[in-house]
Scaffold this active site. Structure first.
Site, PDB file in Angstrom:
ATOM      1  N   SER A 199      43.321  22.156  14.338  1.00  0.00           N
ATOM      2  CA  SER A 199      42.407  23.265  14.629  1.00  0.00           C
ATOM      3  C   SER A 199      41.424  22.866  15.727  1.00  0.00           C
ATOM      4  CB  SER A 199      41.647  23.611  13.347  1.00  0.00           C
ATOM      5  OG  SER A 199      40.652  24.574  13.615  1.00  0.00           O
ATOM      6  N   THR A 237      50.164  38.351  21.755  1.00  0.00           N
ATOM      7  CA  THR A 237      49.858  37.914  23.121  1.00  0.00           C
ATOM      8  C   THR A 237      49.004  36.656  23.084  1.00  0.00           C
ATOM      9  OG1 THR A 237      49.979  40.193  23.847  1.00  0.00           O
ATOM     10  CG2 THR A 237      48.824  38.665  25.310  1.00  0.00           C
ATOM     11  N   CYS A 325      33.790  25.805   3.775  1.00  0.00           N
ATOM     12  CA  CYS A 325      34.493  26.965   3.254  1.00  0.00           C
ATOM     13  C   CYS A 325      34.187  27.152   1.774  1.00  0.00           C
ATOM     14  CB  CYS A 325      35.983  26.797   3.460  1.00  0.00           C
ATOM     15  SG  CYS A 325      36.343  26.032   5.028  1.00  0.00           S
TER      16      CYS A 325
HETATM   17  N1  PLP Z   1      42.255  22.084   6.719  1.00  0.00           N
HETATM   18  C1  PLP Z   1      41.183  21.271   6.678  1.00  0.00           C
HETATM   19  C2  PLP Z   1      41.344  19.879   6.187  1.00  0.00           C
HETATM   20  C3  PLP Z   1      39.935  21.732   7.107  1.00  0.00           C
HETATM   21  O1  PLP Z   1      38.879  20.937   7.053  1.00  0.00           O
HETATM   22  C4  PLP Z   1      39.827  23.079   7.559  1.00  0.00           C
HETATM   23  C5  PLP Z   1      38.507  23.629   7.929  1.00  0.00           C
HETATM   24  O2  PLP Z   1      37.476  23.276   7.382  1.00  0.00           O
HETATM   25  C6  PLP Z   1      40.987  23.860   7.602  1.00  0.00           C
HETATM   26  C7  PLP Z   1      42.177  23.337   7.169  1.00  0.00           C
HETATM   27  C8  PLP Z   1      40.941  25.267   8.107  1.00  0.00           C
HETATM   28  O3  PLP Z   1      40.858  25.269   9.515  1.00  0.00           O
HETATM   29  P1  PLP Z   1      40.366  26.587  10.258  1.00  0.00           P
HETATM   30  O4  PLP Z   1      38.889  26.685  10.025  1.00  0.00           O
HETATM   31  O5  PLP Z   1      40.697  26.355  11.702  1.00  0.00           O
HETATM   32  O6  PLP Z   1      41.130  27.717   9.687  1.00  0.00           O
END
Ligand code: PLP
Length: 410
Positions: A199, A237, A325
């Site tokens: 990411s 796109t 999150c």
């Molecule tokens: N996987 C891990 C280990 C992460 O730390 C995160 C984001 O905190 C993600 C996946 C999700 O990535 P994105 O925010 O780009 O959806």
């Protein structure tokens, strides 16, 4: 008040070189990469250069790289793409119990469709149980997905060994490398995985751009149907400005990696030592050495992480009590519970994540702030008071300062 940003595992600042690299796609290279005239061909050439850069940083072939909207999309694609393709023959999905919710919630939704989900135990440092994995791998196993580095406690998992086991048994292997790419070297050939997620916003590119590595010869279902973009596997796109930003950020992170690892690891270790020296009754979470260079995660007994976070914010520090999150939820982190912390200790945890733009002074300036906040919160805690009284009765010594002669607390 000067702010000190120490939440680089949640997201990072977009660096100026990345903003500059993106500009061209808003102005000169505005064409649609699929259009068969000069503007489109120009945009397409930048897109393919960016793909080649991302591939070269990961030691992949450009044909193995697909651009996505984020790490979560790449994680969803790995599991759901495999499930849709082979789910009529194989039903078992093996993940670690400390995966990000992008993997765990995808598993929840696949479980509702009849898939069996096995969550591997981890030890007290967060390292996955390899014996359990070996015992679980069987003819019914569709895919194994274990993260390269954990977002909360920074522990680096033995993904190379996991991929080798999967390869032997012809089982698909994915790794969520969202926290690892940009921070530690990631070489897909050396790891031997079939799929990998990354990411942009964790490595100084913008939010809303990710990539997915799918090893040549590995077939899974498409994630997004529509036009023929991304070799027909991920329609939509192409987000050229953000793709150019991601490629620039990865190129820079790779060129600066050795220096950054040295610099950030030394700040991390100095911070860990200082917290352990200055603040009693704390515990470092995650593996002491097998961890991301910038990750520091501590539990402090007798207090709430949320309160610490708010008071740290008032003093100018941005950090986290776990995964960004997961904030907004009052449940203790599943990662901290999985490494064996009791609920009340898991609740008193703080993650400090150091990035490449933090200075040593900034990082170390959190220690006195943290010390004062922890003591202030403990002084308000009846549990701490009982604990101290108990210790004093037991030892005849002040447990707070361990200094009978000069103690003014007793
Ligand atoms: N996987 C891990 C280990 C992460 O730390 C995160 C984001 O905190 C993600 C996946 C999700 O990535 P994105 O925010 O780009 O959806």
């Amino acid at each position: 008040m000067e702010r000190v940003y120490l939440d680089n595992a949640a997201t990072t600042v977009v660096r100026p070189e990345v903003v500059e690299a993106m500009q061209i796609a808003f102005t000169k290279a505005f064409g649609n990469c699929s259009s068969m005239y000069e503007e489109g061909e120009y945009a397409k050439s930048l897109l393919e250069n960016a793909r080649a850069t991302v591939a070269s940083v990961l030691n992949a072939d450009p044909k193995e790289i697909y651009f996505t909207s984020c790490g979560s999309e790449s994680d969803n694609w790995a599991l759901k793409g495999a499930a849709l393709k082979y789910g009529n023959k194989k039903k078992k999905i093996i993940v670690s119990s400390i995966e990000h919710h992008a993997i765990l919630h995808t598993c929840d939704s696949l479980a509702k469709q009849g898939f069996e989900i096995v969550k591997l135990r981890v030890d007290e440092n967060g390292i996955v149980d390899m014996e359990q994995l070996k015992n679980e791998l069987d003819d019914n196993t569709l895919i194994v997905s274990v993260m390269l580095a954990n977002n909360e406690i920074g522990t680096i998992e033995p993904v190379k060994e996991i991929a080798a086991l999967c390869r032997e048994k012809k089982i698909l292997c994915h790794t969520d490398a969202v926290q690892a790419v940009g921070s530690i070297p990631v070489d897909v050939k050396d790891l031997g995985v079939d799929m990998l997620s990354l990411s942009g916003h964790k490595l100084n590119a913008p939010k809303g751009i990710g990539a997915f590595y799918l090893r040549k010869g590995v077939v899974i279902s498409n994630f997004m149907d529509g036009g023929g973009q991304e070799r027909g596997k991920r329609a939509g796109t192409e987000n050229l400005p953000y793709i150019l930003g991601l490629a620039k950020a990865m190129e820079l992170a790779s060129a600066e990696m050795d220096n950054n690892i040295k610099k950030i690891t030394s700040m991390r270790d100095e911070l860990i030592s200082a917290i352990e020296k200055e603040i009693p009754y704390c515990r470092l979470n995650g593996h002491r050495t097998q961890r991301l260079p910038g990750n520091v995660n501590f539990s402090f007994n007798f207090i709430e992480g949320e309160s610490m976070l708010l008071l740290l914010n008032d003093k100018g520090f941005a950090c986290s009590t776990g995964s960004a999150c997961a904030s907004g939820s009052l449940d203790p982190s599943h990662v901290l519970l999985a490494i064996g912390l009791p609920h009340e200790i898991a609740h008193g945890s703080v993650r400090i994540s150091i990035g490449k733009f933090n200075t040593r002074e900034e990082v170390m300036s959190i220690v006195p702030a943290l010390k004062e906040i922890v003591q202030r919160l403990r002084d308000m805690s009846p549990i701490y008071e009982d604990f101290i009284k108990g210790r004093e009765m037991q030892q005849g010594t002040c447990a707070r300062c361990n200094d009978d002669d000069n103690c003014n607390i007793k």
